[in-house]
Motif scaffolding. Structure first.
Motif, PDB file in Angstrom:
ATOM      1  N   LEU A 178       0.818  -1.196   0.000  1.00 11.82           N
ATOM      2  CA  LEU A 178       0.000   0.000   0.000  1.00 11.82           C
ATOM      3  C   LEU A 178       0.864   1.264   0.000  1.00 11.82           C
ATOM      4  O   LEU A 178       0.598   2.216  -0.741  1.00 11.82           O
ATOM      5  CB  LEU A 178      -0.925   0.007   1.210  1.00 11.82           C
ATOM      6  N   VAL A 179       1.933   1.255   0.826  1.00 13.47           N
ATOM      7  CA  VAL A 179       2.817   2.414   0.881  1.00 13.47           C
ATOM      8  C   VAL A 179       3.519   2.613  -0.452  1.00 13.47           C
ATOM      9  O   VAL A 179       3.639   3.748  -0.953  1.00 13.47           O
ATOM     10  CB  VAL A 179       3.826   2.268   2.029  1.00 13.47           C
ATOM     11  N   SER A 180       3.959   1.526  -1.050  1.00 10.90           N
ATOM     12  CA  SER A 180       4.641   1.626  -2.350  1.00 10.90           C
ATOM     13  C   SER A 180       3.687   2.148  -3.425  1.00 10.90           C
ATOM     14  O   SER A 180       4.042   3.033  -4.217  1.00 10.90           O
ATOM     15  CB  SER A 180       5.186   0.263  -2.750  1.00 10.90           C
ATOM     16  N   TRP A 181       2.475   1.608  -3.434  1.00 11.04           N
ATOM     17  CA  TRP A 181       1.484   2.064  -4.423  1.00 11.04           C
ATOM     18  C   TRP A 181       1.126   3.534  -4.202  1.00 11.04           C
ATOM     19  O   TRP A 181       1.034   4.323  -5.140  1.00 11.04           O
ATOM     20  CB  TRP A 181       0.229   1.211  -4.324  1.00 11.04           C
ATOM     21  N   GLY A 182       0.927   3.923  -2.930  1.00 11.45           N
ATOM     22  CA  GLY A 182       0.573   5.304  -2.638  1.00 11.45           C
ATOM     23  C   GLY A 182       1.675   6.274  -3.020  1.00 11.45           C
ATOM     24  O   GLY A 182       1.408   7.355  -3.563  1.00 11.45           O
ATOM     25  N   TYR A 183       2.936   5.896  -2.778  1.00  9.31           N
ATOM     26  CA  TYR A 183       4.055   6.778  -3.118  1.00  9.31           C
ATOM     27  C   TYR A 183       4.148   6.968  -4.621  1.00  9.31           C
ATOM     28  O   TYR A 183       4.306   8.094  -5.114  1.00  9.31           O
ATOM     29  CB  TYR A 183       5.351   6.179  -2.568  1.00  9.31           C
ATOM     30  N   GLU A 184       4.054   5.866  -5.359  1.00  5.33           N
ATOM     31  CA  GLU A 184       4.161   5.939  -6.814  1.00  5.33           C
ATOM     32  C   GLU A 184       2.993   6.703  -7.421  1.00  5.33           C
ATOM     33  O   GLU A 184       3.174   7.562  -8.290  1.00  5.33           O
ATOM     34  CB  GLU A 184       4.228   4.530  -7.396  1.00  5.33           C
ATOM     35  N   THR A 185       1.775   6.426  -6.944  1.00  2.00           N
ATOM     36  CA  THR A 185       0.594   7.095  -7.481  1.00  2.00           C
ATOM     37  C   THR A 185       0.584   8.580  -7.135  1.00  2.00           C
ATOM     38  O   THR A 185       0.223   9.423  -7.964  1.00  2.00           O
ATOM     39  CB  THR A 185      -0.676   6.421  -6.934  1.00  2.00           C
ATOM     40  N   GLN A 186       0.997   8.915  -5.919  1.00  2.00           N
ATOM     41  CA  GLN A 186       1.001  10.318  -5.512  1.00  2.00           C
ATOM     42  C   GLN A 186       1.986  11.124  -6.346  1.00  2.00           C
ATOM     43  O   GLN A 186       1.678  12.250  -6.756  1.00  2.00           O
ATOM     44  CB  GLN A 186       1.356  10.420  -4.032  1.00  2.00           C
ATOM     45  N   ASN A 187       3.156  10.572  -6.612  1.00  2.00           N
ATOM     46  CA  ASN A 187       4.121  11.293  -7.438  1.00  2.00           C
ATOM     47  C   ASN A 187       3.671  11.374  -8.890  1.00  2.00           C
ATOM     48  O   ASN A 187       3.889  12.391  -9.560  1.00  2.00           O
ATOM     49  CB  ASN A 187       5.491  10.605  -7.357  1.00  2.00           C
ATOM     50  N   ARG A 188       3.015  10.324  -9.361  1.00  2.00           N
ATOM     51  CA  ARG A 188       2.550  10.316 -10.743  1.00  2.00           C
ATOM     52  C   ARG A 188       1.437  11.334 -10.960  1.00  2.00           C
ATOM     53  O   ARG A 188       1.339  11.945 -12.044  1.00  2.00           O
ATOM     54  CB  ARG A 188       2.073   8.904 -11.108  1.00  2.00           C
ATOM     55  N   LEU A 189       0.601  11.546  -9.957  1.00  2.00           N
ATOM     56  CA  LEU A 189      -0.536  12.449 -10.097  1.00  2.00           C
ATOM     57  C   LEU A 189      -0.337  13.773  -9.358  1.00  2.00           C
ATOM     58  O   LEU A 189      -1.307  14.503  -9.134  1.00  2.00           O
ATOM     59  CB  LEU A 189      -1.808  11.769  -9.567  1.00  2.00           C
ATOM     60  N   MET A 190       0.907  14.086  -8.993  1.00  2.00           N
ATOM     61  CA  MET A 190       1.151  15.328  -8.271  1.00  2.00           C
ATOM     62  C   MET A 190       0.733  16.548  -9.085  1.00  2.00           C
ATOM     63  O   MET A 190       0.242  17.547  -8.543  1.00  2.00           O
ATOM     64  CB  MET A 190       2.630  15.429  -7.901  1.00  2.00           C
ATOM     65  N   TRP A 191       0.872  16.492 -10.386  1.00  2.00           N
ATOM     66  CA  TRP A 191       0.510  17.632 -11.219  1.00  2.00           C
ATOM     67  C   TRP A 191      -0.983  17.955 -11.134  1.00  2.00           C
ATOM     68  O   TRP A 191      -1.385  19.118 -11.237  1.00  2.00           O
ATOM     69  CB  TRP A 191       0.906  17.368 -12.678  1.00  2.00           C
ATOM     70  N   THR A 192      -1.798  16.897 -10.929  1.00  2.00           N
ATOM     71  CA  THR A 192      -3.234  17.148 -10.809  1.00  2.00           C
ATOM     72  C   THR A 192      -3.554  17.903  -9.519  1.00  2.00           C
ATOM     73  O   THR A 192      -4.427  18.788  -9.513  1.00  2.00           O
ATOM     74  CB  THR A 192      -4.011  15.832 -10.829  1.00  2.00           C
ATOM     75  N   LYS A 193      -2.844  17.572  -8.432  1.00  2.00           N
ATOM     76  CA  LYS A 193      -3.079  18.287  -7.178  1.00  2.00           C
ATOM     77  C   LYS A 193      -2.659  19.749  -7.302  1.00  2.00           C
ATOM     78  O   LYS A 193      -3.366  20.648  -6.818  1.00  2.00           O
ATOM     79  CB  LYS A 193      -2.313  17.610  -6.035  1.00  2.00           C
ATOM     80  N   VAL A 194      -1.522  19.977  -7.938  1.00  2.00           N
ATOM     81  CA  VAL A 194      -1.054  21.350  -8.120  1.00  2.00           C
ATOM     82  C   VAL A 194      -2.043  22.131  -8.986  1.00  2.00           C
ATOM     83  O   VAL A 194      -2.402  23.277  -8.677  1.00  2.00           O
ATOM     84  CB  VAL A 194       0.349  21.361  -8.739  1.00  2.00           C
ATOM     85  N   LEU A 195      -2.497  21.506 -10.066  1.00  6.41           N
ATOM     86  CA  LEU A 195      -3.458  22.173 -10.942  1.00  6.41           C
ATOM     87  C   LEU A 195      -4.774  22.416 -10.219  1.00  6.41           C
ATOM     88  O   LEU A 195      -5.411  23.468 -10.392  1.00  6.41           O
ATOM     89  CB  LEU A 195      -3.690  21.337 -12.198  1.00  6.41           C
TER      90      LEU A 195
END
Length: 356
Positions: A178-195
């Motif tokens: 879960l931690v590995s998936w969350g880290y990878e997904t959060q970094n992959r979708l960081m641009w959406t949070k910023v936008l």
């Protein structure tokens, strides 16, 4: 082994899953604990909260007793006979006068406003009430804008945005995944949070700007269409201080009429009495009560012991004790001693000085 339980649903070997467990029981292939965390006690392989004892049962009984007492109190309210019909009628009359009603109809009656009244545009209780409900609507619109913006990203960008931060922890292996998936997904979708933050901040600023302009225009339009007290009152400021024992109202009225050429109904001079405001307000209320007396309070009839207890409790929490009598002479002495200053219009004051 530390993962002695074969989980057919997960298809892996895992350790025990027991709330409050510190060390699993490795001698069995089921969810059993060998040692519990601090604050828990071990019983039949399960961990129970240490402090969950008989006292919680007593607390439950106490709360049930309180609920029963409140129910009896409310029922006693309904069963009490009316012993002060005059006081009840006076209270209902005051309540009716305090209601906000519609203007008089053709029959001269004032009816309550219907539930379908649009409080954002109808001057039920003045312009301030309209602006208040427009603020409530703007707050709801802003919250919906934020929610729908995030839902748009979740729907059209990546559905994993729905899941980030919501998945539950499980076994150590599942936690690692879960931690590995969350880290990878959060970094992959960081641009959406910023936008999303940029859209939210910019949208909130533009909406707040439009809201402020809309509120100002609404106030100006409503104030123009409706007549209020301020349409018939002129406020004069910047006046010299005058002693409280000098009656200048009539002099001001004459001078204002002379300067403005308008008929003045009356003049009210503002007092500087903050040092003993409570005494003055109390005296004003007493004067109103003297002109519009309330019904005399009556002694309650004989009551049973339970109702007597309730009645004494009500007098305590609702402040139904006897009020202290105000000493009018003491207030006059304070006014004379303090000599409160009053203000009047500068132009009028100059006229007064030129005309002794």
């Amino acid at each position: 082994p530390a993962t002695q339980i074969g989980d057919e649903k997960l298809g892996v070997c895992r350790s025990c899953v027991v709330d409050g467990c510190k060390v699993c029981d490795a001698t069995v292939t089921e969810d059993r604990c060998a040692e519990c965390e601090p604050g828990f006690i071990l019983k039949d392989g399960k961990c129970s909260f240490k402090y969950a004892g008989a006292w919680m049962t007593y607390v439950g009984y106490f709360l049930i007793g309180v609920v029963v007492l409140v129910v009896i109190w409310i029922a006693d309210f309904q069963l009490r006979p009316c012993t002060n019909e005059q006081g009840l009628d006076h209270a209902l009359e005051c309540r009716e006068k305090a209601k906000i009603l519609m203007p008089k109809d053709e029959d001269g009656e004032r009816k309550p406003w219907p539930l379908t009244t649009n409080l954002m545009s109808t001057p039920v209780a003045g312009t301030g009430m309209i602006l208040h409900f427009r603020f409530q609507a703007a707050l709801i619109v802003w919250a919906l804008f934020i929610a729908f913006t995030w839902m748009f990203f979740c729907r059209f960008v990546d559905s994993d945005l729905w899941l980030l931060g919501t998945r539950r922890f499980g076994t150590p292996r599942m936690n690692c995944i879960l931690v590995s998936w969350g880290y990878e997904t959060q970094n992959r979708l960081m641009w959406t949070k910023v936008l999303f933050l940029k859209v939210s901040y910019i949208g909130s600023f533009l909406m707040a700007f439009a809201y402020s302009v809309s509120q100002l225009r609404c106030f100006q339009e409503t104030d123009f269409k409706t007549k209020t007290m301020k349409d018939f009152v002129a406020v004069a400021t910047g006046l010299p201080a005058l002693p409280g024992d000098r009656l200048v109202e009539e002099d001001l009225k004459v001078k204002i009429e002379a300067l403005s050429g308008k008929t003045v109904v009356g003049v009210s001079v503002a007092w500087d009495f903050q040092d003993f405001e409570e005494e003055v307000v109390k005296a004003l209320h007493d004067d109103i009560d003297a002109q519009l007396p309330s019904p005399e309070p009556q002694e309650p009839p004989e009551m049973n012991p339970v109702r007597t207890k309730f009645y004494n409790f009500e007098k305590t929490i609702f402040g139904l004790g006897e009020e202290e009598e105000a000493d009018g002479s003491d207030l006059k002495d304070k006014v004379k001693e303090k000599r409160p200053e009053r203000s009047s219009d500068a132009a009028v004051a100059e006229a007064l000085e030129s005309d002794p």
